[in-house]
Scaffold this motif. Sequence first.
Motif, mmCIF file in Angstrom:
data_model
loop_
_atom_site.group_PDB
_atom_site.id
_atom_site.type_symbol
_atom_site.label_atom_id
_atom_site.label_comp_id
_atom_site.label_asym_id
_atom_site.label_seq_id
_atom_site.Cartn_x
_atom_site.Cartn_y
_atom_site.Cartn_z
ATOM 1 N N MET A 27 -6.607 7.603 -11.486
ATOM 2 C CA MET A 27 -5.697 8.298 -10.585
ATOM 3 C C MET A 27 -4.279 8.179 -11.125
ATOM 4 S SD MET A 27 -5.296 7.585 -6.578
ATOM 5 C CE MET A 27 -3.889 8.100 -5.675
ATOM 6 N N SER A 28 -3.578 9.270 -11.126
ATOM 7 C CA SER A 28 -2.197 9.258 -11.580
ATOM 8 C C SER A 28 -1.350 8.409 -10.637
ATOM 9 C CB SER A 28 -1.657 10.692 -11.607
ATOM 10 O OG SER A 28 -0.277 10.682 -11.884
ATOM 11 N N GLU A 29 -0.536 7.559 -11.187
ATOM 12 C CA GLU A 29 0.329 6.707 -10.366
ATOM 13 C C GLU A 29 1.297 7.543 -9.525
ATOM 14 O OE1 GLU A 29 0.345 3.304 -9.752
ATOM 15 O OE2 GLU A 29 -1.593 3.599 -10.695
ATOM 16 N N ARG A 30 1.536 8.758 -9.947
ATOM 17 C CA ARG A 30 2.439 9.641 -9.210
ATOM 18 C C ARG A 30 1.923 9.910 -7.797
ATOM 19 N NH1 ARG A 30 6.172 12.699 -11.756
ATOM 20 N NH2 ARG A 30 5.087 12.329 -13.707
ATOM 21 N N PHE A 31 0.607 9.912 -7.610
ATOM 22 C CA PHE A 31 0.015 10.198 -6.310
ATOM 23 C C PHE A 31 -0.514 8.951 -5.608
ATOM 24 C CE2 PHE A 31 -0.509 14.078 -8.822
ATOM 25 C CZ PHE A 31 0.168 14.965 -8.001
ATOM 26 N N ASN A 32 -0.238 7.790 -6.148
ATOM 27 C CA ASN A 32 -0.757 6.547 -5.589
ATOM 28 C C ASN A 32 0.135 6.074 -4.437
ATOM 29 O OD1 ASN A 32 -1.987 4.146 -5.071
ATOM 30 N ND2 ASN A 32 -1.594 3.232 -7.063
ATOM 31 N N VAL A 33 -0.352 6.240 -3.214
ATOM 32 C CA VAL A 33 0.407 5.820 -2.036
ATOM 33 C C VAL A 33 -0.007 4.421 -1.564
ATOM 34 C CG1 VAL A 33 0.829 8.175 -1.267
ATOM 35 C CG2 VAL A 33 -1.182 6.947 -0.437
ATOM 36 N N LEU A 34 -0.969 3.818 -2.245
ATOM 37 C CA LEU A 34 -1.459 2.504 -1.822
ATOM 38 C C LEU A 34 -0.378 1.425 -1.802
ATOM 39 C CD1 LEU A 34 -5.033 2.403 -3.391
ATOM 40 C CD2 LEU A 34 -4.374 2.786 -1.008
ATOM 41 N N PRO A 35 0.549 1.371 -2.773
ATOM 42 C CA PRO A 35 1.602 0.349 -2.674
ATOM 43 C C PRO A 35 2.466 0.487 -1.424
ATOM 44 C CG PRO A 35 1.478 1.191 -4.911
ATOM 45 C CD PRO A 35 0.589 2.059 -4.072
ATOM 46 N N VAL A 36 2.717 1.710 -1.001
ATOM 47 C CA VAL A 36 3.498 1.929 0.222
ATOM 48 C C VAL A 36 2.720 1.418 1.433
ATOM 49 C CG1 VAL A 36 4.543 3.669 1.721
ATOM 50 C CG2 VAL A 36 4.681 3.936 -0.757
ATOM 51 N N LEU A 37 1.439 1.758 1.491
ATOM 52 C CA LEU A 37 0.611 1.318 2.611
ATOM 53 C C LEU A 37 0.417 -0.198 2.604
ATOM 54 C CD1 LEU A 37 -2.062 4.157 2.579
ATOM 55 C CD2 LEU A 37 -0.024 3.959 4.019
ATOM 56 N N ARG A 38 0.263 -0.776 1.406
ATOM 57 C CA ARG A 38 0.129 -2.234 1.295
ATOM 58 C C ARG A 38 1.428 -2.915 1.732
ATOM 59 N NH1 ARG A 38 -1.896 -2.919 -4.210
ATOM 60 N NH2 ARG A 38 -2.025 -1.331 -3.772
ATOM 61 N N GLY A 39 2.577 -2.353 1.348
ATOM 62 C CA GLY A 39 3.866 -2.902 1.786
ATOM 63 C C GLY A 39 4.020 -2.814 3.297
ATOM 64 N N HIS A 40 3.550 -1.715 3.868
ATOM 65 C CA HIS A 40 3.578 -1.538 5.329
ATOM 66 C C HIS A 40 2.742 -2.631 6.000
ATOM 67 C CE1 HIS A 40 3.058 0.286 9.250
ATOM 68 N NE2 HIS A 40 1.782 0.538 9.017
ATOM 69 N N TRP A 41 1.531 -2.860 5.481
ATOM 70 C CA TRP A 41 0.645 -3.875 6.062
ATOM 71 C C TRP A 41 1.241 -5.273 5.891
ATOM 72 C CZ3 TRP A 41 -3.060 -3.793 9.458
ATOM 73 C CH2 TRP A 41 -3.882 -4.894 9.619
ATOM 74 N N LYS A 42 1.751 -5.564 4.701
ATOM 75 C CA LYS A 42 2.350 -6.883 4.455
ATOM 76 C C LYS A 42 3.572 -7.109 5.329
ATOM 77 C CE LYS A 42 1.039 -7.700 -0.359
ATOM 78 N NZ LYS A 42 1.574 -7.897 -1.715
ATOM 79 N N GLY A 43 4.265 -6.027 5.674
ATOM 80 C CA GLY A 43 5.456 -6.143 6.512
ATOM 81 C C GLY A 43 5.157 -6.501 7.947
ATOM 82 N N LEU A 44 3.908 -6.401 8.339
ATOM 83 C CA LEU A 44 3.533 -6.736 9.714
ATOM 84 C C LEU A 44 3.275 -8.233 9.828
ATOM 85 C CD1 LEU A 44 1.211 -3.706 10.427
ATOM 86 C CD2 LEU A 44 3.597 -4.011 11.096
ATOM 87 N N THR A 45 4.327 -8.994 9.559
ATOM 88 C CA THR A 45 4.245 -10.449 9.622
ATOM 89 C C THR A 45 5.233 -10.970 10.651
ATOM 90 O OG1 THR A 45 5.863 -10.632 7.836
ATOM 91 C CG2 THR A 45 3.537 -10.709 7.216
ATOM 92 N N ASP A 46 4.994 -12.179 11.076
ATOM 93 C CA ASP A 46 5.864 -12.847 12.036
ATOM 94 C C ASP A 46 6.810 -13.744 11.247
ATOM 95 O OD1 ASP A 46 7.057 -14.212 14.087
ATOM 96 O OD2 ASP A 46 5.198 -14.738 15.103
ATOM 97 N N GLY A 47 8.045 -13.342 11.143
ATOM 98 C CA GLY A 47 9.023 -14.051 10.319
ATOM 99 C C GLY A 47 9.635 -15.275 10.959
#
Length: 190
Positions: free
Chosen positions: A1-21
Amino acid sequence: MSERFNVLPVLRGHWKGLTDGRHAAQRADVVARLSLLLPVVVFGLMLWREGRLAAPASLLTGVALMAGGMLSAFTHLSTLRLKITEWDSPGEASRFEVERGMLDETAAHLLTGSLLCAFNAATLVIGMNVGVTKTGHLYGFWAAASAGLSSYVLVVFVFVIPRLYSAYVQINDVSSELNGFDRRRRNRRR
């Protein structure tokens, strides 16, 4: 898959951001993550109850505006993040570590929301061409998918607003009289 269309890092960052700081070690924010089940419930109910969207064109307009607003907020956020980096002295501990984390988390949420708005717009456009009743109501899978995506975007929007406000208050050192996080009553002058 071309990295140009890879939205997984954005979604992974979204999921990782759902933390209790509030804790030294990062912990999952269980309530925030569970709230993401709401769109799944909306999708399921719409399919099960054969729900319809009476004004899909209006929803499409709202989705487009929301996408634009989230992208605009992201550009402002990235500028603010750059300013924090400039304010910090090289080699020293950051004065804005918490704020930097909030901005980084919020950036992923804003981009995820924008991405979901784009998917929702595509769902609405396709659905309005293949899944509309004679009265113009969107129905079936297309209505359920749009309702689910719209619900997800709403949940993300609700995540983002308090984070943006908190970062603004802390970075700009807003006085306790105007700081919404300060629970003391404002001094009233007579």
